[in-house]
Design an enzyme around this catalytic site. Sequence first.
Site, short mmCIF file in Angstrom:
data_model
loop_
_atom_site.label_atom_id
_atom_site.label_comp_id
_atom_site.label_asym_id
_atom_site.label_seq_id
_atom_site.Cartn_x
_atom_site.Cartn_y
_atom_site.Cartn_z
N ASP A 94 23.95 43.30 -33.22
CA ASP A 94 24.90 44.17 -33.92
C ASP A 94 25.97 43.34 -34.62
O ASP A 94 27.12 43.76 -34.76
CB ASP A 94 25.57 45.15 -32.94
CG ASP A 94 24.64 46.28 -32.52
OD1 ASP A 94 23.49 46.32 -32.99
OD2 ASP A 94 25.07 47.11 -31.70
N HIS B 126 19.78 47.61 -35.92
CA HIS B 126 19.91 49.02 -36.33
C HIS B 126 19.47 49.23 -37.78
O HIS B 126 19.66 48.35 -38.62
CB HIS B 126 21.37 49.49 -36.21
CG HIS B 126 21.86 49.66 -34.81
ND1 HIS B 126 21.68 50.83 -34.11
CD2 HIS B 126 22.51 48.82 -33.98
CE1 HIS B 126 22.21 50.70 -32.90
NE2 HIS B 126 22.72 49.49 -32.80
N ASP C 4 22.44 50.56 -25.50
CA ASP C 4 21.33 50.74 -26.45
C ASP C 4 20.61 49.42 -26.72
O ASP C 4 19.61 49.39 -27.45
CB ASP C 4 21.79 51.40 -27.76
CG ASP C 4 22.80 50.58 -28.54
OD1 ASP C 4 23.80 50.12 -27.96
OD2 ASP C 4 22.60 50.39 -29.76
N HIS C 5 21.07 48.34 -26.09
CA HIS C 5 20.41 47.04 -26.23
C HIS C 5 19.84 46.51 -24.92
O HIS C 5 18.98 45.62 -24.94
CB HIS C 5 21.39 46.00 -26.83
CG HIS C 5 21.85 46.40 -28.19
ND1 HIS C 5 21.43 45.78 -29.35
CD2 HIS C 5 22.68 47.41 -28.60
CE1 HIS C 5 21.98 46.38 -30.39
NE2 HIS C 5 22.75 47.37 -29.96
N HIS D 2 23.85 41.52 -26.58
CA HIS D 2 25.14 41.94 -26.01
C HIS D 2 24.89 43.08 -25.03
O HIS D 2 23.79 43.58 -24.92
CB HIS D 2 26.14 42.30 -27.10
CG HIS D 2 25.79 43.50 -27.93
ND1 HIS D 2 24.71 43.54 -28.79
CD2 HIS D 2 26.38 44.73 -28.05
CE1 HIS D 2 24.66 44.71 -29.40
NE2 HIS D 2 25.65 45.45 -28.95
N HIS E 63 25.81 46.27 -24.64
CA HIS E 63 25.74 47.71 -24.90
C HIS E 63 24.41 48.29 -24.43
O HIS E 63 23.36 47.68 -24.60
CB HIS E 63 25.98 48.01 -26.38
CG HIS E 63 27.40 47.83 -26.80
ND1 HIS E 63 27.78 47.69 -28.12
CD2 HIS E 63 28.55 47.76 -26.07
CE1 HIS E 63 29.10 47.55 -28.18
NE2 HIS E 63 29.58 47.58 -26.96
N HIS F 269 31.82 42.07 -32.35
CA HIS F 269 31.37 43.40 -31.94
C HIS F 269 31.62 43.55 -30.44
O HIS F 269 32.21 44.53 -29.99
CB HIS F 269 29.89 43.53 -32.29
CG HIS F 269 29.27 44.84 -31.90
ND1 HIS F 269 29.57 46.02 -32.55
CD2 HIS F 269 28.35 45.15 -30.95
CE1 HIS F 269 28.85 47.01 -31.99
NE2 HIS F 269 28.11 46.50 -31.02
FE FE Z 1 23.79 48.77 -31.01
ZN ZN Z 2 26.37 47.35 -29.89
#
Ligand code: FE
Ligand code: ZN
Length: 241
Positions: free
Chosen positions: A132, A170, A59-60, A55, A57, A113
């Site tokens: 996530d 995570h 942090d990905h 996805h 985001h 998410h």
């Molecule tokens: Fe994440």
């Molecule tokens: Zn995420």
Amino acid sequence: MLEIIPVPVFQDNYVWLAHDHSSGETVAVDPGIADPVLAAADVRGWRISQIWNTHWHDDHVGGNAEIKAATGAIVTAPRREADRIATGDVFVDEGDVVTLGEHVAEVLAVPGHTLGHVAYHLSGVGALFSGDTLFAMGCGRLFEGTAEQMWANMRRLGALPPDTLVYAAHEYTLGNADFALTVEPDNGALARRADSVAAMRRSGMITLPSTIERERATNPFLRAGSVEEFARRRAAKDDFR
Ligand code: FE
Ligand code: ZN
């Protein structure tokens, strides 16, 4: 043979590196940052040839551009988030397949998410990159989608073969266990798992991958009896601590 290793980045993210020894291909799943991921591949003599994003985001996907520049890796990303992942080369959705050497990953659309979130399921080796969406004893927060959507994901992922290894993005396991114990204080399998992951974290160990079997026994979101119960648990988790 497919070798899968975690690269811990940021506070609690894992970038998973999967290396296919016969083709020499390596995929980085959800690289939020480039340097530690490139370094982890380097020390093993692996060249990252692909990136798979679950996805949009940061942090990905934050490491996509730099890894592409360093290695020429091809980025596979969710089609429904193409407008948010400018570094994407190939866009995929439900029913598509992605290959790493001879290994085939089926793309599962798992919205909730985010609306375009996908998971990558290597049914041949029994591995799921769940991003996530599914965590050890937890599930992703509903930032964009509905409880109905996430509940459908839980039903579907929970029905995968029990020995499927779950590679989540995570290390939320300890906090998830604390919450799960408030939901099911009398679940013995959960109590034992909570103890064991606490010991693992104390000695600095990574608690992933999980398995679908373990999640079926201990994950309060997979174990909800109805969408209403799932939605109540998800809302309670949002407010937990
Ligand atoms: Fe994440
Ligand atoms: Zn995420």
